[in-house]
Design a protein around this motif. Structure first.
Motif, PDB file in Angstrom:
ATOM      1  N   ALA A   1       0.819  -1.220   0.000  1.00 62.56           N
ATOM      2  CA  ALA A   1       0.000   0.000   0.000  1.00 62.56           C
ATOM      3  C   ALA A   1       0.847   1.261   0.000  1.00 62.56           C
ATOM      4  O   ALA A   1       0.483   2.268  -0.623  1.00 62.56           O
ATOM      5  N   THR A   2       1.997   1.226   0.686  1.00 64.69           N
ATOM      6  CA  THR A   2       2.834   2.431   0.772  1.00 64.69           C
ATOM      7  C   THR A   2       3.356   2.832  -0.602  1.00 64.69           C
ATOM      8  O   THR A   2       3.277   4.004  -0.991  1.00 64.69           O
ATOM      9  N   ARG A   3       3.870   1.875  -1.331  1.00 65.28           N
ATOM     10  CA  ARG A   3       4.413   2.189  -2.655  1.00 65.28           C
ATOM     11  C   ARG A   3       3.306   2.662  -3.605  1.00 65.28           C
ATOM     12  O   ARG A   3       3.511   3.576  -4.402  1.00 65.28           O
ATOM     13  N   LYS A   4       2.150   2.018  -3.510  1.00 67.39           N
ATOM     14  CA  LYS A   4       1.024   2.469  -4.331  1.00 67.39           C
ATOM     15  C   LYS A   4       0.609   3.878  -3.928  1.00 67.39           C
ATOM     16  O   LYS A   4       0.270   4.713  -4.768  1.00 67.39           O
ATOM     17  N   GLY A   5       0.644   4.120  -2.623  1.00 74.07           N
ATOM     18  CA  GLY A   5       0.245   5.437  -2.121  1.00 74.07           C
ATOM     19  C   GLY A   5       1.156   6.539  -2.601  1.00 74.07           C
ATOM     20  O   GLY A   5       0.703   7.633  -2.960  1.00 74.07           O
ATOM     21  N   ILE A   6       2.472   6.278  -2.617  1.00 74.38           N
ATOM     22  CA  ILE A   6       3.436   7.280  -3.093  1.00 74.38           C
ATOM     23  C   ILE A   6       3.136   7.658  -4.541  1.00 74.38           C
ATOM     24  O   ILE A   6       3.176   8.828  -4.925  1.00 74.38           O
ATOM     25  N   ALA A   7       2.789   6.663  -5.352  1.00 71.79           N
ATOM     26  CA  ALA A   7       2.502   6.930  -6.774  1.00 71.79           C
ATOM     27  C   ALA A   7       1.297   7.845  -6.942  1.00 71.79           C
ATOM     28  O   ALA A   7       1.227   8.629  -7.893  1.00 71.79           O
ATOM     29  N   LYS A   8       0.326   7.766  -6.001  1.00 71.35           N
ATOM     30  CA  LYS A   8      -0.894   8.573  -6.114  1.00 71.35           C
ATOM     31  C   LYS A   8      -0.619  10.070  -5.915  1.00 71.35           C
ATOM     32  O   LYS A   8      -1.448  10.904  -6.253  1.00 71.35           O
TER      33      LYS A   8
END
Length: 1021
Positions: free
Chosen positions: A246-253
């Motif tokens: 979730a963290t890596r996906k969140g950074i992309a957002k």
């Protein structure tokens, strides 16, 4: 008291390494966009301000990155690594070197050079989040003074009232930072959980939903429009191992412009485009962190066959060595532990009240001061830190607490008059071991009781040895109950609780207390000097004056050693908030900055594990000195020319190192490190011009011994013999303690003329350029050549020249920097700069920093020559006080860098090198003609135009045996010749000669000696 910050070169280098990635990007204040005002839209549009997009293509960024990597000796990338949609760059900085300061400075530099102004910092825990916020608060004035603006910062909170800060983040054109911790990040970013029809996190619903009070807008969309630069603090914890989490996906957002990764211990496989590395070995060798010592405590033999005996330390003083031991004694109510200073012949059976467990020849037979051991008549031998007999868990913890208190008091007494407050930190696994809560309130847990009992005992034992009345008054000012305090997570009722990895409000309450007390704890008015905290709170507890760390952990509770020492690695500050580094202490950094770990295991076990962990973190360093180490490396010679090392020259360098005894079986030798320390490395006429580059390359070799923590039980503190001083050294002191002042009667005009000639003749500044090289992989010599990035054969090179390295936004105080580096007046520096040729001065714009450094060196050389020819010293009415012999602590290891002494002013003599100085001291001890001698303290120095000069030795010889009975000696190796005065160090020696000639009679002579025989030759002339 406020902590004071200053500019440090390595932090500026780290910031510049990041900004140089984007060389060629045009400056732009901001990228404007229309903010979606949602349902709250008024008559006028609302402008948002974000980061200007990257104008450089990937090839240009790659070229910049490769140049940076080659400059720092890092393996150059072939192409940009990582996610193509989110460029990531890695910065490695050892714990304690100011990582937070560095990335705040980097933000300012990126803003100054390119106009980027929106940043989001992601941290792994509340502890680190609070520490980062505290850093922004305390550094505001420092950076505002330097850059003329302030950063607006806030901590992300998912409550509705905080959403206005997100709006301000996007709608203001100033420099803005949002700080968010992983826990808030993961819950808030989990968009999948919050789709319509699914239950999810309330906090996540806020950032992904369209609340009415936010104009029916999604906060994540507002933040993403700014294209923030993401800074990941401790990415190994923030990002996690799962690359689809979730963290890596969140950074992309967030649609980041790019991402910067800062840590001391990056996860393997998650290092992308390394631009700067300051690893553990670099930090330690450059004295940017504390020196580590370990005081081990180990169980020896069976726990039941013998009575309890613990050997604390061997005490060396007048007469035979003594031992401080702990053992059980009989009392009216049973038994208790006692600690005694004993000599050979001490009988434990008799002194314990005839306890049966000691009725087995427990009589001290021999005390060995060299190896730190006691042998009993029954054959049992204990070394310092060994315990034998009935040692249970609580007894071991009590020993650790006692050792921590004793070590603390010894260090505190040494640093008290330097204005440095000493703190000790205990980590425990369970709060109720320190503090107990019941219906009647709170009471001490077992560790708090142990501490107060042992504190009183140690004070009673050690205080009679303290002669400093002011320090004794300070010790007696506060009771045992006042000097310790616990900092733990607290529930809403204020009750301390055990911390967990994912703690929320409880942890905030604990860190509010710790962070708010950070400066107060450094005041001598604050009684707390011993701090108990939960072991789970290691990250984020960050006070520079922690000198002792003791982990009172449960048996079997395994903690990484690097984590255990991490909270105490920063260099300390004094009561004025001034950092005690090389600028302040010179070579004495590690005399003051020592972190002692009181371990519940042997020194050998702790040391081996710590070294193993450190070795993992510097695994990319080469381990062997081979010819390939130097191949294709570009070095700058002493006259400023660039030389690329070809295979033939690399072999020549390697062979020269071997023939000089600097390399054996691929490893650097002790002779190399000794000669490097003394500045006597000589690589021959052909290689000496590139010696600096060769030594710099050798610095990259992994040397496990350089990071090995010292055994805290081995170093002995030298004791000053005041009686010997008064009896035999007073006459010497009267003749040499006079201070002088110097006059240099040379023509300033002549110096200006010589400096101009030398600068025009010798100054050659390296042009900053980007080199685009091709190459081919024709053969693979070995694994190391691949790892070092030198396996490919270089092909054609195309060079893009950077016509001017000085942009309009960069400010250099050229005259001021040269004034500071040379000690000359601004008028003189201006005349020199006006006199040099235009072509020479034009080099300043090619590479300003190198221009300043090299020009200052050339001017100083010209000044040194003028000084040697014209300087004269005259006596002043001021003298050095005898106190300089006791103001600094002298520590050494017997048999290593120290020897016991009968003739020195100190009971042990500590030397800088195993060779020349140690042999010299041993000869002084043996020679009958020597009456008394001393290694002169750092506080005794001679002022010279090149800086302070500290002679090595003062020797008094027996009257009637020699012509000159008092000798001030400088020890130098075989290659030093008096006729070859070259450089500032040799100019200082000539200044010293004239100083002593001005203050002394014929009985005193100053000279340079390589051994006792050369000294004798000088005093008999």
């Amino acid at each position: 008291m406020k902590l004071k910050y200053k500019h440090q070169r390595f932090q500026a280098d780290a910031a510049k390494s990041v900004t140089d990635i984007f060389t060629g990007q045009q400056y732009c204040d901001s990228a404007d966009f229309l903010i979606d005002q949602g349902k709250n839209k008024g008559v006028f549009d609302l402008t948002g301000f974000g980061n200007q997009k990257l104008m450089l293509d990937r090839e240009s960024i790659t070229e910049n990155l490769r140049q940076i990597q080659m400059n720092w000796g890092l393996k150059p990338v072939e192409y940009l690594q990582g996610d193509i949609s989110n460029l990531m760059f890695t910065i490695e900085m050892e714990t304690g070197t100011g990582k937070t300061y560095t990335y705040i400075k980097t933000m300012y530099e990126l803003n100054k050079l390119y106009g980027w102004s929106k940043f989001i910092i992601v941290v792994p825990s509340i502890a680190i989040r609070e520490g980062v916020q505290k850093s922004f608060e305390t550094m505001q004035e420092h950076f505002a003074t330097e850059y003329g603006k302030r950063i607006q910062f806030f901590v992300y909170n998912s409550s509705p009232k905080h959403l206005q800060k997100i709006d301000a983040f996007a709608s203001d054109s100033g420099l803005h930072v949002m700080i968010i911790n992983t826990q808030a990040f993961n819950s808030s970013m989990n968009e999948d959980k919050n789709r319509e029809g699914r239950s999810g996190d309330a906090t996540a619903r806020i950032i992904f939903s369209r609340p009415d009070y936010f104009g029916s807008r999604r906060p994540i969309d507002i933040l993403a429009q700014t294209n923030p630069i993401m800074i990941i603090d401790e990415p190994q914890s923030v990002l996690g191992a799962n690359k689809a989490n979730a963290t890596r996906k969140g950074i992309a957002k967030f649609h980041p412009l790019f991402t910067l990764l800062y840590s001391a211990t990056h996860r393997k496989g998650d290092v992308y485009n390394m631009v700067y590395r300051l690893d553990a070995m670099d930090a330690y060798n450059r004295k940017l962190v504390k020196k580590i010592e370990v005081k081990g405590i180990s169980q020896k033999g069976s726990t039941a066959t013998n009575g309890f005996v613990y050997l604390d330390e061997i005490v060396i003083g007048k007469g035979n060595p003594q031992a401080r031991i702990s053992f059980d004694v009989k009392t009216a109510n049973g038994f208790k532990q006692t600690t005694r200073l004993v000599g050979e012949g001490f009988n434990l059976f008799e002194q314990s009240g005839e306890l049966a467990e000691y009725d087995n020849h427990f009589i001290v037979e021999r005390i060995d001061g060299i190896d730190g051991s006691v042998r009993f008549l029954n054959g049992i031998t204990l070394y310092e830190g060994d315990a034998i007999g009935k040692v249970n868990e609580d007894m071991l913890r009590r020993i650790q607490i006692r050792e921590t208190i004793r070590t603390h008091l010894e260090r505190e007494r040494e640093l008290f008059h330097k204005g440095i407050k000493v703190l000790s930190l205990f980590f425990i696994d369970h709060v109720n071991s320190y503090r107990i809560y019941d219906k009647d309130g709170t009471s001490n847990g077992k560790f708090a009781d142990m501490f107060e009992e042992e504190y009183k005992n140690v004070i009673e034992e050690m205080q009679p040895r303290f002669s400093d009345e002011e320090y004794v008054r300070y010790l007696n000012k506060f009771s045992a109950a006042k000097v310790h305090q616990g900092y733990f997570s607290q529930d809403k009722k204020g009750i301390a609780v055990d911390s967990k990895e994912k703690e929320g409000d409880n942890e905030i309450r604990a860190y509010d207390l710790i962070m708010k007390n950070k400066e107060r704890l450094l005041s001598f008015e604050e009684p707390v000097r011993f701090i108990f905290s939960h072991s789970a709170l290691k990250e984020g507890w960050d006070n520079p004056n922690v000198f002792q760390i003791c982990t009172l952990k449960d048996t079997g509770s395994e903690i990484k050693k690097r984590q255990e020492v991490g909270r105490g690695m920063r260099l300390c500050v004094n009561k004025n908030g001034e950092r005690q580094d090389q600028d302040v202490l010179g070579d004495g950094v590690f005399d003051v900055n020592i972190l002692t770990v009181i371990a519940s295991e042997s020194y050998e076990h702790f040391s081996k594990q710590l070294q193993s962990e450190l070795a993992e973190d510097v695994a990319d360093r080469p381990v062997q000195v081979t010819a390939h180490l130097f191949e294709d490396i570009v070095m700058v010679s002493s006259d400023g020319k660039e030389i690329k090392i070809n295979p033939e020259l690399a072999c020549e360098i390697h062979e020269e190192l071997i023939s000089n005894g600097y390399v054996k079986k691929g490893k650097l030798t002790e002779k190399y490190f000794n000669d490097k320390k003394s500045g006597t490395i000589d690589l021959g006429e052909e290689l000496n011009p590139i010696k600096a580059g060769i030594l710099s390359r050798l610095d990259t070799i992994f040397n496990p011994d350089s990071m090995k923590p010292d055994n805290a039980r081995k170093p002995k503190v030298a004791t000053f013999r005041e009686d010997l001083f008064k009896e035999k050294f007073t006459e010497v002191w009267k003749r040499i303690n006079v201070k002088t002042y110097y006059k240099v009667d040379f023509s300033t005009d002549e110096l200006i003329k010589k400096a101009i000639e030398s600068i025009d003749k010798h100054l050659s500044v390296t042009e900053i350029r980007i080199a685009i090289e091709g190459g081919s992989l024709e053969n693979i010599r070995d694994k190391e050549s691949l790892q070092a990035g030198v396996a490919m054969t270089a092909g054609k090179t195309r060079t893009i020249r950077v016509s001017e390295a000085v942009g309009n936004s960069v400010r250099y105080d050229l005259v001021g920097d040269l004034v500071n580096a040379t000690g000359l007046t601004r008028r003189t520096i201006v005349e020199i700069l006006k006199g040099i040729k235009p072509a020479t001065f034009a080099q300043f714009k090619m590479n300003p920093e190198e221009f300043i450094i090299k020009t200052a060196n050339i001017i100083n050389d010209a000044k040194a020559i003028a000084v040697i020819q014209k300087i004269a010293y005259e006596r002043s009415t001021n003298t050095y006080d005898m106190d300089i012999f006791t103001e600094s602590t002298i520590r050494g290891k017997l048999g290593v860098n120290a020897l016991e002494s009968a003739k020195s002013l100190y009971d042990i003599v500590v030397v800088d090198s195993q060779g020349i100085e140690k042999n010299f001291a041993e000869a002084l001890e043996k020679e009958d003609a020597v009456e008394v001698y001393t290694k002169l303290p750092r506080g005794f120095y001679i002022n010279t135009p090149m800086g302070h000069y500290n002679p090595d030795w003062a020797v008094a010889l027996k009257e009637g045996t020699v012509k000159h009975i008092y000798f001030i000696a400088e020890t130098k190796g075989n290659d030093w010749q008096e006729s070859q005065l070259r450089g500032s160090e040799d100019a200082k020696i000539e200044c010293a000669r004239r100083h002593f000639a001005a203050i002394s009679d014929s009985k005193v002579v100053y000279g340079v000696a390589k051994d006792y025989q050369s000294l004798y030759n000088l005093v008999t002339k």
